[in-house]
Design a protein around this motif. Sequence first.
Motif, short mmCIF file in Angstrom:
data_model
loop_
_atom_site.label_atom_id
_atom_site.label_comp_id
_atom_site.label_asym_id
_atom_site.label_seq_id
_atom_site.Cartn_x
_atom_site.Cartn_y
_atom_site.Cartn_z
N THR A 291 63.19 75.03 68.46
CA THR A 291 61.79 74.66 68.24
C THR A 291 60.93 75.91 68.31
O THR A 291 61.06 76.71 69.23
CB THR A 291 61.32 73.63 69.27
OG1 THR A 291 62.08 72.42 69.11
CG2 THR A 291 59.84 73.32 69.09
N ASP B 296 69.66 79.34 57.77
CA ASP B 296 68.36 79.15 58.44
C ASP B 296 67.91 80.39 59.20
O ASP B 296 66.76 80.43 59.68
CB ASP B 296 68.43 77.97 59.41
CG ASP B 296 68.76 76.67 58.71
OD1 ASP B 296 69.27 75.76 59.38
OD2 ASP B 296 68.51 76.55 57.48
N SER C 137 61.77 69.62 60.71
CA SER C 137 60.71 68.64 60.97
C SER C 137 59.54 69.34 61.65
O SER C 137 59.70 70.38 62.30
CB SER C 137 61.21 67.48 61.83
OG SER C 137 61.62 67.95 63.09
N ASP D 158 72.83 74.80 66.90
CA ASP D 158 71.80 74.64 67.92
C ASP D 158 70.58 73.91 67.37
O ASP D 158 70.31 73.93 66.17
CB ASP D 158 71.35 76.00 68.48
CG ASP D 158 72.34 76.63 69.42
OD1 ASP D 158 72.11 77.79 69.82
OD2 ASP D 158 73.34 75.96 69.78
N ARG D 159 69.84 73.31 68.28
CA ARG D 159 68.52 72.75 67.97
C ARG D 159 67.49 73.74 68.47
O ARG D 159 67.56 74.19 69.63
CB ARG D 159 68.34 71.40 68.68
CG ARG D 159 66.99 70.76 68.49
CD ARG D 159 66.88 69.50 69.34
NE ARG D 159 65.60 68.83 69.21
CZ ARG D 159 65.36 67.87 68.33
NH1 ARG D 159 66.31 67.47 67.51
NH2 ARG D 159 64.17 67.29 68.29
N THR E 196 60.78 72.20 64.20
CA THR E 196 62.08 71.98 64.82
C THR E 196 63.17 71.99 63.75
O THR E 196 63.00 71.38 62.70
CB THR E 196 62.12 70.66 65.59
OG1 THR E 196 61.15 70.70 66.65
CG2 THR E 196 63.49 70.41 66.20
N ILE E 197 64.23 72.70 64.05
CA ILE E 197 65.43 72.65 63.21
C ILE E 197 66.49 71.97 64.04
O ILE E 197 66.86 72.47 65.12
CB ILE E 197 65.89 74.06 62.78
CG1 ILE E 197 64.71 74.86 62.19
CG2 ILE E 197 67.02 73.96 61.75
CD1 ILE E 197 65.01 76.31 61.91
N SER E 198 66.98 70.83 63.59
CA SER E 198 67.80 69.98 64.45
C SER E 198 69.21 70.53 64.66
O SER E 198 69.78 70.37 65.74
CB SER E 198 67.89 68.57 63.86
OG SER E 198 68.48 68.61 62.57
N SER E 199 69.77 71.18 63.65
CA SER E 199 71.12 71.73 63.76
C SER E 199 71.19 72.96 62.85
O SER E 199 71.31 72.84 61.63
CB SER E 199 72.17 70.70 63.34
OG SER E 199 73.47 71.26 63.42
N LEU E 200 71.08 74.13 63.48
CA LEU E 200 70.98 75.36 62.70
C LEU E 200 72.17 75.59 61.78
O LEU E 200 73.33 75.41 62.18
CB LEU E 200 70.86 76.56 63.63
CG LEU E 200 69.47 76.90 64.18
CD1 LEU E 200 69.58 77.98 65.23
CD2 LEU E 200 68.53 77.30 63.06
N ARG F 12 66.88 68.42 58.24
CA ARG F 12 67.02 68.97 59.59
C ARG F 12 65.74 69.71 60.03
O ARG F 12 65.58 70.02 61.21
CB ARG F 12 68.22 69.92 59.68
CG ARG F 12 68.16 71.14 58.80
CD ARG F 12 69.43 71.99 58.98
NE ARG F 12 69.41 73.20 58.15
CZ ARG F 12 69.83 73.24 56.90
NH1 ARG F 12 70.31 72.14 56.34
NH2 ARG F 12 69.78 74.37 56.21
#
Lengths: 120, 107
Positions: free
Chosen positions: B20, B82, B63, B17-18, B74-78, B61
């Motif tokens: 924020t 993480d 940012s 998942d992405r 934001t974590i782009s792809s958990l 991943r």
Amino acid sequence: QLQLQESGPGLVKPSETLSLTCSVFGGSISSSDYYWDWIRQPPGKGLEWIGDMRYGGSPYYSPSLKSRVTISMDTAKDQFSLKLTSVTAADTAVYYCARHPRGSTYFDPWGQGILVTVSS
Amino acid sequence: DIQMTQSPSSLSASVGDRVTITCRASQSISTSLNWYQQRPGKAPKLLIYAASSLQSGVPSRFSGGESGTDFTLTISSLQPEDFATYYCQQSYAVPYTFGQGTKLEIK
């Protein structure tokens, strides 16, 4: 690689003084480029900055703790210390030491932390 | 003192998942905002400093972004590693203050 390690008693009685030391390995605290910090975290709660000190400078303390806190440095041993007087159960926390660069207040690295419990 | 308010306080998500996380400052702090990750029983680890600069060694991943007094992580792809608690921290003024934390859990 710089490493920090906290040491001191894990149990302090109410009204007494909490005393902790942070030993710095792989670097020197005798640099005016860095500040050395204490931060604490009560069990299950968030983070609270306590104060910091820089070689050749004066310490800064959080106003909420200022009347009870003293941070000092021992450059010969590459250690810095925290004293917190008149402790209560509310001072029970994991205490961390950390570093931040002058001009950029981000904390890195951190020590592993030490749990100090205030109890009779 | 500058108050930092994170939302949400907790978040359930799945691997891949992405996500924020948001942090709002009670006053203007320029870009003086840092993000940390804390795993259970461990010290916090610096992820992002100065709102959007990635700390050395941190995966890309992660940012950070900012818009006025609102900041995002934001974590782009958990990834499995993480799942942890994330804290923001303002470095604009003493006393340096942290958000209350966002616990990221596996759905």
